[in-house]
Design an enzyme around this catalytic site. Sequence first.
Site, PDB file in Angstrom:
ATOM      1  N   ASP A 503      42.225  -6.619  80.255  1.00 63.05           N
ATOM      2  CA  ASP A 503      41.900  -7.486  79.499  1.00 63.05           C
ATOM      3  C   ASP A 503      43.015  -8.203  78.888  1.00 63.05           C
ATOM      4  O   ASP A 503      44.146  -7.793  78.752  1.00 63.05           O
ATOM      5  CB  ASP A 503      41.387  -6.868  78.088  1.00 63.05           C
ATOM      6  N   ASP A 507      46.092  -4.423  73.763  1.00 61.45           N
ATOM      7  CA  ASP A 507      45.638  -3.173  74.470  1.00 61.45           C
ATOM      8  C   ASP A 507      45.663  -3.268  76.337  1.00 61.45           C
ATOM      9  O   ASP A 507      46.059  -2.506  76.883  1.00 61.45           O
ATOM     10  CB  ASP A 507      44.350  -2.656  74.202  1.00 61.45           C
TER      11      ASP A 507
END
Length: 639
Positions: A503, A507
């Site tokens: 993504d 994170d």
Amino acid sequence: MEASKKTSSYNASDITVLEGLEAVRRRPGMYVGSTGLRGLHHLVYEVLDNSIDEAMAGYCSHVKITLEEDGSVEVVDDGRGIPVEEMPEYGKSAMEIVLTKLHAGGKFGGGGYKVAGGLHGVGLSVVSALSEWMEVEVKRDGGIYRQRYERGTPASEVERVGETEESGTKVCFLPDPEIFEEREFKVEALVQRIREVAYLNAGLEISLEDKSLGEGPRLEVYKYDGGIVDFVKYTNATKEPIHNQVIHITGAREDAKVEVAIQYNKGYVDSTFTFANNINTHEGGTHLIGFRAALTRTINDYARSHGFLKEKDESLSGEDVREGLVAVVSVKLKEPQFEGQTKTRLGNPDIKGFVESTVGARLSEFLEENPSESKKILDKILAAAKARQAARQARELVRRQNSLDSGTLPGKLADCSATDPSVAEIFLVEGDSAGGSAKQARDRSFQAILPLRGKILNVEKAGANRAFSSQEIQAIIAAMGTGVKDDFDREKARYGKVIIMTDADVDGAHIRTLLLTFFYRYMPELVDGGYVHIAQPPLYRIITSKESVYAYSDAELERAIAENGKKKLTVQRFKGLGEMNPDQLWETTMDPERRSLLQVTIEDAVAADMMFDTLMGTNVEERRNFIHEHAKDVRFLDV
Ligand code: 0RA
């Protein structure tokens, strides 16, 4: 006028020159590696290398590099200056010969430690040939001399334009848009090389001014009076050194010099960096072999004679003595032979013995003279030896369970039908749900998907035995088929491309860094070989009444909005891969025809190691400070 004069005085050597430079322009990749960023940067390194040669020969103490607003580069040094006197055999100024004749870069009359081989030292004429224009100004012999070249051919005579008592060389050039598809320098990459060279040449000052930024010029100065000792301290600053003194070894003989700096830290990895004539020998070579042999032998001798090894037949392995080692091995020699895939392995056979005997003698002296430092080092190495035995047992256990065996593929892998690694590629996808979309989106004939659950293990912090028992890591190893570390075999790679797809958020960036850490530490040849890539999912979809387009950065989004004037549009922000439907994922990120991938290269293992250690290592405080201070550099690593 100029042209007709040229024609009338054409001689055989002119023709050879033109043919030579034509060859450079026809096949630039052969000379500078590529016509992308790498080749572009190579132009700067080539000029810089010449200034560094002057520094190594003891004549140059300052180099200044300026990236100009118009995309040109200026490199100024205070060396001896390129000779300008006429060379009788050519009937021309030496300066013109150096700048127009292929491989005329070498110092005339031999001597010095001139770099030869690989892409290094291809010569200033190559830079000239690949530049729309180049201007060289030399201060020497009481005068200032200047000449201009266009695409490698002189556009003026060598002119004496002034008087000076100083000496030095100034080279300005504009990379030719007809040759380079990429013309925007990546400052962070240049800085890595500059910093490395500054460390390797104690006291040399290299400054870099970036005027290409819209935000106004930025000047940085790189100068390290401690040389490679500073380098080791800098690398270890984030890794908790276990002893204070950096061990510093120097040796010289008639035609070669060696300099080594060593310090151990609490970590598990071996960070040995080797250089020959300032060139980072990523693939190692005879100097590394000599260094390792000396380290293993000397430490075993010391351990035995000082009662650290009790049993007669007990011994410390090479891996044991290199755990938590930070070392720089720098050799300078007359005629280096560069070998290997990327021409970064030193081949000169006699260097092994030279390095081995020098390091052996000086290291054993150090150990004898510094018993308390020695005890700390030996304790650490003995602990490493114990842990390695445990790790070996753990690994064997895992191997028996079959997971490391490339014969058995992991259950989560959705493999492709192609078995030819030159077409097959594997996506490592963050999360099961994105993994599911990717499976629907892919072209299964050549694209395999391996979904990874959550954060993969931080191999920097965990050491080998925990790494081998992590399921995600086992799955990656098994899918790749290459084995790891010393068992690594590139020929066995099941895929020609490994594509990390995470993504576009914090994170995702973290998982990507963890994966890069893993590849860097366990399959470095995969990174070196250019197998590892990063997928570029879009951040936004911009929908107008007529069409929808994707934006891959905030800048692109702004551009798209500006282009659409006041038209009504909707902006959809993708927070993760999971928010795209399979069709969108395919057309934006996975379809080889339309996607863009970033290839991960470790040009500079030093910088990468720093990043990984700092970002992934045990020292939380350091890490926090580092991320805070280097937010920009970290972003660079992320790409
Ligand atoms: C040829 C011979 C000598 C120096 C150089 C070239 C030289 C080239 C460059 C390029 C950038 N800076 C440079 N500085 C020097 C030897 C000169 C001598 O023997 O005096």
